[in-house]
Structures are given as structure tokens and as C-alpha cells.
Write a protein that holds these residues in place. Sequence first.
Motif, PDB file in Angstrom:
ATOM      1  N   GLY A 197       0.837  -1.197   0.000  1.00 43.57           N
ATOM      2  CA  GLY A 197       0.000   0.000   0.000  1.00 43.57           C
ATOM      3  C   GLY A 197       0.867   1.240   0.000  1.00 43.57           C
ATOM      4  O   GLY A 197       1.804   1.358  -0.789  1.00 43.57           O
ATOM      5  N   PHE A 198       0.604   2.157   0.929  1.00 43.20           N
ATOM      6  CA  PHE A 198       1.365   3.398   1.001  1.00 43.20           C
ATOM      7  C   PHE A 198       2.565   3.294   1.937  1.00 43.20           C
ATOM      8  O   PHE A 198       3.340   4.238   2.051  1.00 43.20           O
ATOM      9  CB  PHE A 198       0.451   4.534   1.473  1.00 43.20           C
ATOM     10  CG  PHE A 198      -0.637   4.862   0.494  1.00 43.20           C
ATOM     11  CD1 PHE A 198      -0.378   5.634  -0.623  1.00 43.20           C
ATOM     12  CD2 PHE A 198      -1.951   4.400   0.695  1.00 43.20           C
ATOM     13  CE1 PHE A 198      -1.372   5.935  -1.528  1.00 43.20           C
ATOM     14  CE2 PHE A 198      -2.949   4.716  -0.201  1.00 43.20           C
ATOM     15  CZ  PHE A 198      -2.665   5.480  -1.316  1.00 43.20           C
ATOM     16  N   LYS A 199       2.729   2.150   2.585  1.00 44.38           N
ATOM     17  CA  LYS A 199       3.806   1.998   3.544  1.00 44.38           C
ATOM     18  C   LYS A 199       5.006   1.315   2.888  1.00 44.38           C
ATOM     19  O   LYS A 199       4.860   0.249   2.257  1.00 44.38           O
ATOM     20  CB  LYS A 199       3.347   1.166   4.739  1.00 44.38           C
ATOM     21  CG  LYS A 199       4.412   1.014   5.819  1.00 44.38           C
ATOM     22  CD  LYS A 199       3.879   0.200   6.993  1.00 44.38           C
ATOM     23  CE  LYS A 199       4.946   0.034   8.071  1.00 44.38           C
ATOM     24  NZ  LYS A 199       4.444  -0.757   9.226  1.00 44.38           N
ATOM     25  N   SER A 200       6.183   1.916   3.018  1.00 44.34           N
ATOM     26  CA  SER A 200       7.401   1.323   2.468  1.00 44.34           C
ATOM     27  C   SER A 200       8.443   1.162   3.561  1.00 44.34           C
ATOM     28  O   SER A 200       8.496   1.907   4.524  1.00 44.34           O
ATOM     29  CB  SER A 200       7.964   2.176   1.333  1.00 44.34           C
ATOM     30  OG  SER A 200       8.330   3.447   1.799  1.00 44.34           O
ATOM     31  N   THR A 201       9.294   0.152   3.366  1.00 43.32           N
ATOM     32  CA  THR A 201      10.348  -0.153   4.320  1.00 43.32           C
ATOM     33  C   THR A 201      11.645  -0.380   3.569  1.00 43.32           C
ATOM     34  O   THR A 201      11.674  -1.106   2.566  1.00 43.32           O
ATOM     35  CB  THR A 201      10.010  -1.421   5.115  1.00 43.32           C
ATOM     36  OG1 THR A 201       8.752  -1.246   5.785  1.00 43.32           O
ATOM     37  CG2 THR A 201      11.089  -1.701   6.159  1.00 43.32           C
ATOM     38  N   VAL A 202      12.717   0.257   4.047  1.00 40.29           N
ATOM     39  CA  VAL A 202      14.042   0.099   3.441  1.00 40.29           C
ATOM     40  C   VAL A 202      14.925  -0.679   4.403  1.00 40.29           C
ATOM     41  O   VAL A 202      14.977  -0.372   5.605  1.00 40.29           O
ATOM     42  CB  VAL A 202      14.687   1.461   3.125  1.00 40.29           C
ATOM     43  CG1 VAL A 202      16.065   1.262   2.489  1.00 40.29           C
ATOM     44  CG2 VAL A 202      13.787   2.288   2.217  1.00 40.29           C
ATOM     45  N   SER A 203      15.607  -1.695   3.886  1.00 43.40           N
ATOM     46  CA  SER A 203      16.500  -2.471   4.744  1.00 43.40           C
ATOM     47  C   SER A 203      17.805  -2.736   4.013  1.00 43.40           C
ATOM     48  O   SER A 203      17.823  -2.879   2.777  1.00 43.40           O
ATOM     49  CB  SER A 203      15.848  -3.801   5.135  1.00 43.40           C
ATOM     50  OG  SER A 203      15.497  -4.549   3.985  1.00 43.40           O
ATOM     51  N   ALA A 204      18.885  -2.795   4.763  1.00 43.01           N
ATOM     52  CA  ALA A 204      20.200  -3.083   4.197  1.00 43.01           C
ATOM     53  C   ALA A 204      20.366  -4.597   4.077  1.00 43.01           C
ATOM     54  O   ALA A 204      19.808  -5.363   4.858  1.00 43.01           O
ATOM     55  CB  ALA A 204      21.296  -2.503   5.070  1.00 43.01           C
ATOM     56  N   ALA A 205      21.143  -4.991   3.089  1.00 45.62           N
ATOM     57  CA  ALA A 205      21.362  -6.435   2.872  1.00 45.62           C
ATOM     58  C   ALA A 205      22.235  -7.010   3.974  1.00 45.62           C
ATOM     59  O   ALA A 205      23.048  -6.313   4.559  1.00 45.62           O
ATOM     60  CB  ALA A 205      22.017  -6.638   1.527  1.00 45.62           C
TER      61      ALA A 205
END
Length: 242
Positions: A234-242
Motif C-alpha cells: 500500500g502506502f507503507k514502504s520499508t528500506v533495509s540493508a542487505a
Amino acid sequence: MSSFQAFVVRGKSGPTVTLQAGVDFCGYYWTTTSRRAAKVASLKRDARASVLSREGDSWRMRSGRGVILDPSRPTEAVRELPVFALAGTALALIALRYPEQVMGYLTDGGSTPTAWRLQHRVMIAMRHEGQLEWTDDSVIRRQCWLGLDTAAGPVVLPGSWKATTATTGVQAPVLDAVSPRLPGRACITLADTDSSRPSDATGVIVRGDASLSRVRAGVASIVVDVDSTTTWNGFKSTVSAA
């Protein structure tokens, strides 16, 4: 989503591809987004962009410089007055082409975050300055969008994603035609939803350093050493490092 276009800009960490609902009008590609979207900030830093569309059994990629048309900043609009004058018609054409998306936003109603509502949206207009066309073939399996960097700006190609090896297969002649910077920064975007409601949209963008692994039977395999992943629901995004 099959009628959307893959739009690529040059972000801080390399090319970024998103799927957009847009139209061609008066020599420009037009689309809309939130004023706070990362692609808006990217275009303000580097105006070069490309858009990829499917047309029958062919692909067409156009490249050029994009401008941001923000109704809340009239002084900026004056600098782009010829383009700004076309924006109203372009917006109407987008609504006519994607009525299901308009209804999707209306259905979501109050659940739509403020930043994505009509009064907080801007238009992007990218002038058609370069074009590359090619016919489809059997490369595409699990379709993804490969964003690459070139001396002329970011480009986007359709590819076949192999999650187990983090590789993407693309047509070798097309890869040669765009002359990408390899090794270089790249992204791979996958989006899976048939819903017209933006709250149902899901997808992932993986970013990293890409290199050419091999070329076999006309297919170039691009391997990406993933260093970050962006997922959205939806409108929620999450960024994560490998």
C-alpha cells in the motif's frame, strides 16, 4: 498494472524504477505522484529520466529531461510556462485512460495518506528526446524491470528475474544498444497486484552493484550484488540493508 509504464530516475543510490500511470501528449510523457515522492527529489537533482512502455509485441523506451509541475509553487511554474499550459489537458487524459485508478483512490478515501491526496500531488512531464524500440521475445518469464545507468542518463529494460541468483536476463542486443555502465549501480523492481486500489499495491526494489555475468543465446545475464531492499505494501514502504 500491465498498462502502466516503467519510469526510471537517477536516485542518490543509483537508478530507481517505479511503475506509473501515464500518457503521451504533445511530445511529453506525463504522470502524477506525491510532492514528497523520492522520484521528485531525484528529478530536481538530475532531470534525466526514461520511460518504458509495452506496445503490442514491441517495447518502446523514451528518454529525456523531466520537469516537476507543482501548482503550489507558481513562481517555478512560470519558468516552465509552455509545459504548464498543457498540464490540465494531460491530467484529464490520464484520468480518462485510468478510470479504475481514479475509482481506486476514491474507494480508499480517508485511508489515503495526506501526502498522496490530490492537493498534495504534482505532475511530471518528460520530453521525448531519444527513443529505442525493439520486438519482444521469450526472455521474459517472471517479469521485472531493470534500471541501469548510462552516460546519457538512467534507462530501464524489461527482464526475467531469478531470485535464487539475484540475476536478470535481458536481450543482449538491447543491452548493447543502451551502453550501460557495467559494472555499475542498478536496481530491479518487481510489482505484483491487479487491484486498482493503491492500498493493495505491493512490490520490491533491490539495489546494488551490477555486472555482466554472461551472454548466451542472445540473452545477457546481469548479476546484482544487493546492498539494500525497499518493499512496499500500500502506502507503507520499508528500506533495509542487505
